[in-house]
Design an enzyme around this catalytic site. Structure first.
Site, PDB file in Angstrom:
ATOM      1  N   LEU A 104       0.809  -1.150   0.156  1.00 57.28           N
ATOM      2  CA  LEU A 104       0.032   0.064  -0.400  1.00 57.28           C
ATOM      3  C   LEU A 104       0.785   1.072  -0.031  1.00 57.28           C
ATOM      4  O   LEU A 104       1.627   1.248   0.594  1.00 57.28           O
ATOM      5  CB  LEU A 104      -0.851  -0.004   1.182  1.00 57.28           C
ATOM      6  CG  LEU A 104      -2.197  -1.262   1.448  1.00 57.28           C
ATOM      7  CD1 LEU A 104      -2.810  -1.144   2.642  1.00 57.28           C
ATOM      8  CD2 LEU A 104      -2.482  -0.996  -0.327  1.00 57.28           C
ATOM      9  N   ASP A 105       0.248   2.088  -1.087  1.00 51.51           N
ATOM     10  CA  ASP A 105       1.275   3.357  -0.540  1.00 51.51           C
ATOM     11  C   ASP A 105       1.887   3.839   0.805  1.00 51.51           C
ATOM     12  O   ASP A 105       0.122   3.429   1.887  1.00 51.51           O
ATOM     13  CB  ASP A 105       0.413   4.855  -1.919  1.00 51.51           C
ATOM     14  CG  ASP A 105       0.667   3.941  -3.451  1.00 51.51           C
ATOM     15  OD1 ASP A 105       1.223   3.216  -3.480  1.00 51.51           O
ATOM     16  OD2 ASP A 105      -0.685   4.927  -3.719  1.00 51.51           O
ATOM     17  N   LYS A 106       2.366   5.188   0.534  1.00 51.53           N
ATOM     18  CA  LYS A 106       2.465   5.640   2.465  1.00 51.53           C
ATOM     19  C   LYS A 106       1.547   6.060   2.756  1.00 51.53           C
ATOM     20  O   LYS A 106       1.268   6.378   3.666  1.00 51.53           O
ATOM     21  CB  LYS A 106       3.356   6.614   2.235  1.00 51.53           C
ATOM     22  CG  LYS A 106       4.036   7.575   3.677  1.00 51.53           C
ATOM     23  CD  LYS A 106       5.674   7.839   3.320  1.00 51.53           C
ATOM     24  CE  LYS A 106       6.148   8.396   4.237  1.00 51.53           C
ATOM     25  NZ  LYS A 106       6.414   9.617   4.315  1.00 51.53           N
TER      26      LYS A 106
END
Ligand code: URA
Length: 242
Positions: A104-106
């Site tokens: 998952l993206d930051k």
């Protein structure tokens, strides 16, 4: 199986470390504190606790975490806090063996799986298996009128990549529910960008049949053996479960 062997295997400890824990009267089998390191138990039937924490017997450890924004999906990083930093070694002594299942993206929040099981990791991430992942996105801008049809047919990203068929449920002006069977880099954001909108926040609700439920942000819980076997083999339908 001997109790010290059981504790060592479940907790990823040496037999000596396990014996020390038992001798400190920290281990209960059912309701009884057991200090005999050679005490025999049936590993599949016995209910064993270290302190108040119940142990789950299994070769592998699989966890779900409610990822908050601002931490990176990695097990180590020189400059950022990682999801592994949110997990206490005290609770999961095998934490160093964990691998992130996908990414998952930051700034993305929600359900992330971590496992010590390389086979499970492969089955959950390989495109051939097409595990369904559901995301709630808040969006800004005018969504293309044919967005739903384009998702169903396979969105063409701005770099020409054609995505696999996916589902898009519009929930008012600024919220959509996306169901994907693959996991390309920034995929939800890029698919929605191709349909004219910018994602302002993104949250993963579920992976396969496993939902985040009421797990608080930043918290972790171990999956039961039943939950792990339900995750694999994955569902094939593009329909979103209710
Ligand atoms: N798609 C994205 O754009 N970001 C994520 O973190 C996950 C899916």
């Amino acid at each position: 199986m001997r109790l010290d062997q059981y504790i060592a295997r479940v907790e990823g400890l040496t037999r000596n470390q396990a014996r020390k824990i038992i001798k400190r009267s920290q281990v209960r089998v059912e309701t009884e504190v057991v200090i005999d390191t050679g005490h025999h138990i049936d590993p599949r039937e016995a209910t064993v606790f270290i302190g108040e924490r119940q142990l789950t017997y299994g070769e592998h450890l699989t966890l779900m975490i409610h990822k908050p924004a601002g931490v990176v999906t990695a097990t180590r990083d020189r400059s950022h806090r990682t999801v592994l930093d949110l997990i206490a070694s005290r609770d999961y002594p095998r934490k160093r063996d964990l691998m992130c299942v996908g990414r998952l993206d930051k700034d993305t929040t929600g359900l992330l799986l971590l496992t010590t099981d390389g086979g499970l990791l492969q089955r959950l991430t390989h495109p051939r298996h097409g595990v369904l992942k559901r995301y709630l996105a808040r969006i800004e801008g005018p969504l293309a009128e044919d967005a739903q049809a384009r998702f169903a047919a396979g969105v063409e990203l701005r770099d020409g990549t054609i995505c696999r068929p996916a589902s898009l449920e519009v929930r008012g002006m600024s919220e959509v529910l996306v169901g994907l069977h693959e996991g390309r880099y920034h995929q939800v954001k890029r698919m929605l960008a191709a349909c004219g909108v910018r994602v302002t926040s993104l949250h993963r609700q579920s992976v396969g049949g496993l939902a985040l439920g009421a797990l608080p942000r930043g918290e972790t819980r171990q999956l039961t053996p039943e939950e792990v076997s339900a995750l694999s083999p994955p569902p094939k339908s593009t329909d979103m479960p209710q």
